[in-house]
Design an enzyme around this catalytic site. Structure first.
Site, PDB file in Angstrom:
ATOM      1  N   HIS A  99       0.792  -1.194  -0.014  1.00  0.00           N
ATOM      2  CA  HIS A  99       0.059   0.007   0.142  1.00  0.00           C
ATOM      3  C   HIS A  99       0.835   1.300  -0.016  1.00  0.00           C
ATOM      4  O   HIS A  99       1.898   1.309   0.370  1.00  0.00           O
ATOM      5  CB  HIS A  99      -0.984   0.083   1.254  1.00  0.00           C
ATOM      6  N   GLU A 204      -1.977  -7.076   7.258  1.00  0.00           N
ATOM      7  CA  GLU A 204      -0.650  -7.068   7.923  1.00  0.00           C
ATOM      8  C   GLU A 204      -0.488  -7.811   8.946  1.00  0.00           C
ATOM      9  O   GLU A 204      -1.487  -8.202   9.576  1.00  0.00           O
ATOM     10  CB  GLU A 204      -0.561  -5.350   8.234  1.00  0.00           C
TER      11      GLU A 204
END
Ligand SMILES: *[C@@H]1O[C@H](CO)[C@@H](O)[C@H](O)[C@H]1NC(C)=O
Ligand SMILES: *[C@@H]1O[C@H](CO)[C@@H](O)[C@H](O)[C@H]1NC(C)=O
Ligand SMILES: *[C@@H]1O[C@H](CO)[C@@H](O)[C@H](O)[C@H]1NC(C)=O
Length: 360
Positions: A99, A204
């Site tokens: 990202h 994550e």
């Protein structure tokens, strides 16, 4: 993987079936696989995604190969690898995208990593920025748009095969990065529509940081109503608990589990897969597929050619413990490399009293 028992030194267990798929990175195709490539300076947009200019065994099977681009010939090579492989072997090209910069990344730089880890990361934000399930900063938006521009350039100049499947982590920064990266591209004919599957296990590494606490399924659905959310995705985040952190061993077990849903689940004729995820999670995927360590900067993308082979082994059930994360209850002494709380206070392992949901 529901975490329910809290309180002992090692709390929470990530229990998952280890993969019965053996993954290997097929080297010789991408610069990122080579020891001589420096990840800290490598720019995927300046290097054709890292695809090495070379001949392939499959070139000779294609009469017109002289007029094809490197990416067209590579696609052809991957197709041949799949055609010539037995049923229990599959090749895929994973485009692993990190990202763009989020407010938590900006805060870690602003406060410094030790202070971030042992205090600030446990708050929802400061008076001017919010980083619980962080959104993209303006810089992060630019990085995602740079990826978008680069994909368009590769489509136009290299006639690159666009991803056949898209997956995205459920964190806001990844959802928005995937959207900005793939919306509005002038895709080649017959390309798959960009409808990424939101997949829990591509999130994550789950630490006590509030940036690792995802929002609800309803929030994600409202943000991108046309994107499929995988079956079984819970309304609330049942993995983050604010006390224990997933160890890298536990993370690798669930990354392998996530990859198990990507491989051998679609036609071998659809080998290109985009996964928009995170620094720590991409590092974990790279470990699972036997790739060398390759740290991505925010917004960067790494392609890898992966060979997956079903192996004749009983699926082992592994149980990898999570770890507690001691932290300070007040802003720490920041001029040190480790976490030192003010007035020599002992770091605690109870969550800071912040009403996470009150802020949303
Ligand atoms: C997995 O693949 C590696 C590399 O090809 C090989 O050395 C290893 O023996 C394989 N493991 C199994 C269980 O087949
Ligand atoms: C809050 O954190 C951001 C980084 O996320 C930083 O840019 C900003 O200056 C901080 N605000 C205050 C008041 O310290
Ligand atoms: C998705 O991307 C488009 C194109 O860049 C943009 O206009 C839109 O605002 C994005 N949506 C969200 C929710 O970020």
């Amino acid at each position: 993987m529901r975490l329910s028992t809290l309180g002992s030194a090692l709390v929470g267990l990530a229990v998952a079936q280890a993969s019965t798929i053996n993954y290997t990175t097929v080297t010789g195709y991408f610069l990122q696989d080579e020891e001589s490539t420096d990840p800290t300076t490598f720019d995927y947009t300046a290097e054709n995604f890292g695809l090495i200019g070379r001949a392939y065994p499959a070139d000779k099977e294609h009469k017109k190969h002289g007029s094809l681009t490197q990416w067209e010939r590579f696609y052809h090579q991957v197709t041949k690898l799949n055609e010539h492989s037995p049923k229990h072997v599959e090749y895929k090209v994973l485009f692993l995208g990190r990202h763009g910069e989020g407010w938590h990344n900006a805060a870690e730089s602003y406060y410094g990593t030790p202070a971030w880890n042992c205090y600030w990361s446990e708050l929802n934000g400061n008076s001017t920025a919010s980083w619980a399930d962080a959104d993209l900063t303006p810089g992060g938006i630019s990085q995602a748009l740079k990826a978008n521009e680069f994909w368009q350039k590769e489509i136009n100049e290299q006639r690159i095969h666009a991803p056949d499947h898209y997956y995205v982590s459920p964190m806001t920064r990844a959802l928005k990065t995937a959207n900005l990266t793939f919306t509005g591209l002038d895709m080649p004919k017959h390309s798959a529509a960009f409808k990424p599957t939101v997949k829990e296990l591509f999130r994550e590494g789950i630490s006590v940081h509030t940036c690792d606490h995802r929002r609800s399924r309803s929030y994600i659905h409202d943000l991108f109503p046309h994107w499929p959310i995988e079956h079984g995705f819970t309304e609330e985040d049942e993995l983050w608990n604010g006390v224990t952190a997933e160890s890298s061993g536990a993370q690798d077990v669930r990354s392998a589990q996530a990859l198990g849903d990507v491989f051998f689940t679609s036609s071998k004729k659809k080998p290109f897969v985009s996964i928009t995820s995170h620094s720590g999670e991409i590092s974990s995927i790279l470990r699972v597929i036997g790739h060398r360590t390759f740290k991505l900067s925010t917004g960067a993308v790494i392609p890898v050619l992966v060979k997956a082979e079903k192996v004749d082994e009983e699926p082992a059930t592994s149980s990898v413990p999570w770890e507690v994360s001691p932290h300070c209850t007040e802003p720490p002494v920041t001029s040190v490399t480790a976490c030192v709380c003010p007035s020599s206070a002992v770091p605690v392992t109870t969550p800071l009293a912040t009403g996470f949901w009150d802020d949303f």
